[in-house]
Structures are given as structure tokens and as C-alpha cells.
Scaffold this active site. Structure first.
Site, short mmCIF file in Angstrom:
data_model
loop_
_atom_site.label_atom_id
_atom_site.label_comp_id
_atom_site.label_asym_id
_atom_site.label_seq_id
_atom_site.Cartn_x
_atom_site.Cartn_y
_atom_site.Cartn_z
N GLY A 135 25.69 75.76 19.51
CA GLY A 135 24.74 74.69 19.16
C GLY A 135 23.30 75.09 18.93
O GLY A 135 22.43 74.22 18.89
N ALA A 168 19.49 67.11 15.39
CA ALA A 168 20.50 66.08 15.68
C ALA A 168 19.81 64.74 15.99
O ALA A 168 20.24 63.69 15.52
CB ALA A 168 21.38 66.51 16.84
N ILE A 172 26.79 70.53 21.41
CA ILE A 172 27.28 70.12 20.09
C ILE A 172 27.54 68.62 20.10
O ILE A 172 28.14 68.10 21.04
CB ILE A 172 28.60 70.86 19.79
CG1 ILE A 172 28.32 72.34 19.54
CG2 ILE A 172 29.34 70.22 18.61
CD1 ILE A 172 29.57 73.18 19.46
N ASP A 190 33.51 76.27 13.92
CA ASP A 190 33.44 74.82 13.73
C ASP A 190 34.40 74.24 14.74
O ASP A 190 35.62 74.50 14.66
CB ASP A 190 33.85 74.45 12.29
CG ASP A 190 33.71 72.95 12.04
OD1 ASP A 190 33.93 72.17 12.98
OD2 ASP A 190 33.39 72.58 10.90
N SER A 242 16.35 73.41 18.97
CA SER A 242 17.63 73.02 19.58
C SER A 242 17.56 73.16 21.10
O SER A 242 16.96 74.11 21.62
CB SER A 242 18.75 73.95 19.11
OG SER A 242 19.00 73.79 17.74
N ILE A 243 18.21 72.23 21.79
CA ILE A 243 18.28 72.35 23.25
C ILE A 243 18.95 73.67 23.62
O ILE A 243 18.53 74.35 24.56
CB ILE A 243 19.03 71.13 23.84
CG1 ILE A 243 18.18 69.87 23.65
CG2 ILE A 243 19.33 71.35 25.31
CD1 ILE A 243 18.84 68.58 24.08
N ILE A 259 14.62 64.39 22.96
CA ILE A 259 13.83 65.55 22.50
C ILE A 259 13.98 65.60 20.98
O ILE A 259 15.09 65.44 20.47
CB ILE A 259 14.37 66.86 23.11
CG1 ILE A 259 14.28 66.82 24.65
CG2 ILE A 259 13.60 68.06 22.57
CD1 ILE A 259 14.89 68.04 25.34
N LYS A 260 12.88 65.84 20.28
CA LYS A 260 12.93 65.85 18.82
C LYS A 260 13.63 67.12 18.32
O LYS A 260 13.06 68.21 18.35
CB LYS A 260 11.50 65.77 18.27
CG LYS A 260 11.41 65.30 16.85
CD LYS A 260 9.96 64.93 16.54
CE LYS A 260 9.78 64.30 15.19
NZ LYS A 260 10.38 64.95 14.07
N LYS A 305 29.78 60.13 24.35
CA LYS A 305 29.16 60.78 25.51
C LYS A 305 29.79 60.27 26.81
O LYS A 305 29.90 61.03 27.78
CB LYS A 305 27.64 60.52 25.53
CG LYS A 305 26.87 61.23 24.43
CD LYS A 305 26.99 62.74 24.50
CE LYS A 305 25.99 63.43 23.59
NZ LYS A 305 26.24 64.88 23.46
N TYR A 360 22.14 54.23 19.20
CA TYR A 360 22.95 55.38 19.65
C TYR A 360 24.44 55.09 19.42
O TYR A 360 25.23 55.99 19.15
CB TYR A 360 22.66 55.69 21.13
CG TYR A 360 22.98 57.11 21.51
CD1 TYR A 360 22.38 58.19 20.88
CD2 TYR A 360 23.91 57.38 22.52
CE1 TYR A 360 22.68 59.49 21.23
CE2 TYR A 360 24.21 58.68 22.89
CZ TYR A 360 23.59 59.73 22.24
OH TYR A 360 23.90 61.02 22.60
O1 0WD Z 1 17.30 63.96 22.36
C1 0WD Z 1 18.09 64.87 22.22
N1 0WD Z 1 17.90 65.80 21.29
C2 0WD Z 1 19.27 64.95 23.12
C3 0WD Z 1 20.36 65.71 22.77
C4 0WD Z 1 19.23 64.16 24.37
C5 0WD Z 1 20.41 64.33 25.20
C6 0WD Z 1 21.48 65.08 24.80
N2 0WD Z 1 21.45 65.75 23.60
C7 0WD Z 1 22.61 66.54 23.22
C8 0WD Z 1 23.18 66.28 21.86
O2 0WD Z 1 23.94 65.09 21.82
C9 0WD Z 1 24.05 67.52 21.69
O3 0WD Z 1 25.26 67.37 22.42
O4 0WD Z 1 22.30 67.91 23.22
C10 0WD Z 1 23.21 68.59 22.37
C11 0WD Z 1 22.42 69.47 21.43
O5 0WD Z 1 21.71 68.68 20.53
P1 0WD Z 1 20.26 69.02 19.96
O6 0WD Z 1 19.78 70.30 20.49
O7 0WD Z 1 19.46 67.79 20.13
O8 0WD Z 1 20.52 69.10 18.39
P2 0WD Z 1 20.66 70.27 17.31
O9 0WD Z 1 19.58 71.28 17.47
O10 0WD Z 1 20.76 69.58 15.97
O11 0WD Z 1 22.07 70.92 17.67
C12 0WD Z 1 23.28 70.23 17.62
C13 0WD Z 1 24.23 71.08 16.82
C14 0WD Z 1 24.41 70.82 15.34
O12 0WD Z 1 23.34 70.62 14.67
P3 0WD Z 1 23.33 69.72 13.29
O13 0WD Z 1 21.89 69.37 13.28
O14 0WD Z 1 23.78 70.64 12.22
O15 0WD Z 1 24.22 68.50 13.45
O16 0WD Z 1 25.59 70.87 17.08
C15 0WD Z 1 26.28 71.71 16.16
C16 0WD Z 1 25.36 71.97 15.02
O17 0WD Z 1 24.86 73.27 15.10
N3 0WD Z 1 27.47 71.11 15.60
C17 0WD Z 1 28.63 71.78 15.54
N4 0WD Z 1 28.97 73.01 15.97
C18 0WD Z 1 30.23 73.41 15.74
N5 0WD Z 1 31.14 72.65 15.14
C19 0WD Z 1 29.53 70.92 14.90
C20 0WD Z 1 30.84 71.40 14.69
N6 0WD Z 1 31.78 70.67 14.09
N7 0WD Z 1 28.89 69.75 14.59
C21 0WD Z 1 27.63 69.89 15.02
#
Ligand code: 0WD
Length: 256
Positions: free
Chosen positions: A13, A197, A92, A64, A19-20, A193-194, A164, A157
């Protein structure tokens, strides 16, 4: 020497330095862990490889999580480099963007429900099943990321909240399943967090403002703060903790 010295961790992820999972990788690296990374799709391979390099790693594998073949191939490849695995971070989530806006019942469909649950929840169990042979016999730990929208209705959401909730429940069942092997399973429930996703969720800025105004700490959390708790949870310092959802949200969930 850091408290993760000697630990080998697989991080999913990371897609940007916001990214977190990037914050988690940085914190784990600071504590001495050796890291490997996954990426979804060739399009982002180079980007993730650059991030891996920042963390002193050349172990970068496609995965994936919607594909069982890719999950199996991931651990077959990882096994050629490492003889075991001490931790896995599942960071993810995905559902089509139109699901993350407006009224829940209008936005939810059989298809976005299926995708949200498959990619955001089942994938954690799928990765755990495939990682198990490499984790057995070690004090290993699995960690996933969740959000308050699992247990409360949060505007926009929508179906991701249901996914979740399923993910949080899987933390309890997976902890029970893997506990006898000494493997721990936990989740961090992060405040907003910005990230990439998050920018897919309608009016996300309003959530950030609301938390900053009302959380006990009167601010949002950072990926470094989530990363530090993740590093602790993945370490032997947390050896007594499993089946736990830990909030890293500036205290927002505790308010009425
Ligand atoms: O406010 C937030 N950002 C919060 C995020 C608050 C609380 C929880 N979270 C969670 C998210 O729901 C997620 O589970 O933290 C996790 C990480 O999210 P993130 O860091 O906020 O977002 P991001 O940096 O976009 O990473 C998530 C990534 C995907 O990014 P994109 O932007 O392409 O959707 O999840 C990965 C991908 O890299 N991902 C996958 N990896 C493998 N297979 C797939 C997949 N099919 N789909 C998405």
C-alpha cells in the site's frame, strides 16, 4: 539498536510519500527493520521501487490483492530472498469512486459492495493465508488499517464503512485462528489523513476540519504518528496484544 532490529517486514500500500504505509515503512526502518514492498500494477512499479530504495530495500514485488495467483506468486518470490517473515502490513482499500459520495442507499450497489469487501477486507485474510508458511515458528505480527466509519455512519464513507466493519471483525477471527501459533493480528484505526485514497471520498476536507476542531488534541494525526504506533504493534514490545483495534486519531473517537 531499534526495537525492530532483525525483523523482516512486508509492507503493502505504498503509492506516494503521503501514504500511511509510507509513514509505517519509515518508522519501521528507523527501528531497524528490513523491509520488502508490493505494488499494484506495472504502472507504479518504478515509483514504489524508488520508495523502497529510500528505505534501503531492493525487494519490490507485484501484487494486486484481487488476484489469488498474484498473492501466491508474491510469497513464492519473497521466499527466494527471505527464509521467513516477521510481519505484514495491509494498507489497502478500494471501491469505485461513485460509491464514496452521497446517500448510502443510493450509492451502494451489489458490484461496489463486492469490490469494497473483496479488495479492502478479504484481501487481509488472503494475504495472511498465503504468508502463513513463512511466518510459522516466528513471533510474527499482522497489521491492517481501518477507520471510524466501520462503527459509526460517516457521511460519504458509505460502503467502505461496511467493508471496514468486516475487516475489523476479521482481525478478531484471524487473531483467534493464528494466536495458537504465536502470531498476532491487530488493526490501527487512523484519523483522517490527506492521501490519494482519501481524496476519492467526497468532501474529505470537511472531515479533516471537523476532527481538527473537535478532537481532544485539536488537530489531525500524521502518517509518522500512525507509523510509530504501527512499528510498536509489529514489534515484540507488543507481544501481549492481539485482536485489538487501536485508535490513532488525536482522540476523536472518544468524543460525543
Ligand atoms: O484518512 C485516511 N487516509 C485513512 C486511511 C484513515 C483511516 C484508514 N485509512 C486506511 C485506508 O482505508 C487504507 O486501508 O489506510 C489504508 C491506506 O490508505 P491511504 O494511505 O490513505 O491511501 P493510499 O496512499 O492511496 O494507499 C492505498 C493503496 C492504493 O492506492 P490507490 O490510491 O491507488 O487506490 O491501496 C492500494 C493502492 O496502492 N490498493 C491495492 N493494492 C493491491 N491490490 C489494490 C489492489 N487491488 N487496490 C488499492
Amino acid at each position: 539498536m531499534g526495537f525492530l532490529a532483525g525483523k523482516r517486514l512486508l509492507i503493502t500500500g505504498v503509492i506516494s510519500n503521503r501514504s500511511i504505509a509510507y509513514g509505517i515503512a519509515a518508522a519501521c526502518k528507523r527501528q531497524g527493520a528490513e523491509l520488502a514492498f508490493t505494488y499494484q500494477g506495472e504502472r507504479i512499479k518504478d515509483r514504489v521501487s524508488e520508495f523502497a530504495k529510500e528505505f534501503g530495500s531492493s525487494l519490490v514485488f507485484p501484487c494486486d490483492v484481487g488476484s489469488d495467483e498474484q498473492i501466491d506468486a508474491l510469497f513464492a518470490e519473497l521466499g527466494k530472498h527471505w527464509d521467513g517473515l516477521d510481519g505484514l502490513v495491509h494498507s489497502i482499500a478500494f471501491t469505485p469512486k461513485e460509491a464514496l459520495a452521497g446517500d448510502f442507499l443510493s450509492a451502494v450497489t451489489r458490484e461496489n459492495f463486492r469490490i469494497a469487501h473483496d479488495i479492502s477486507s478479504y484481501s487481509f485474510a488472503a494475504l495472511a493465508k498465503a504468508a502463513l508458511p513463512m511466518m510459522e515458528g516466528r513471533q510474527a505480527a499482522l497489521l491492517t488499517l481501518t477507520y471510524l466509519g466501520a462503527i459509526r455512519s460517516v457521511p460519504n464513507y458509505n460502503v467502505m464503512g461496511l467493508a471496514k466493519a468486516s475487516l475489523e471483525s476479521s482481525v478478531y477471527y484471524m487473531a483467534q485462528s493464528l494466536g495458537p501459533k504465536g502470531i498476532r493480528v491487530n488493526a490501527l484505526s487512523a484519523g483522517p489523513i490527506k492521501t490519494l485514497a482519501a481524496s476519492g471520498i467526497a468532501n474529505f476536507g470537511e472531515k479533516l476540519d471537523m476532527v481538527a476542531k473537535n478532537a481532544p488534541l485539536r488537530r489531525n494525526v500524521t502518517i509518522d504518528e500512525v507509523g510509530n504506533v504501527a512499528a510498536f504493534m509489529l514489534s515484540d514490545l507488543a507481544s501481549g496484544i492481539t485482536g485489538e483495534i487501536t485508535y490513532v486519531d488525536a482522540g476523536f473517537n472518544s468524543t460525543a
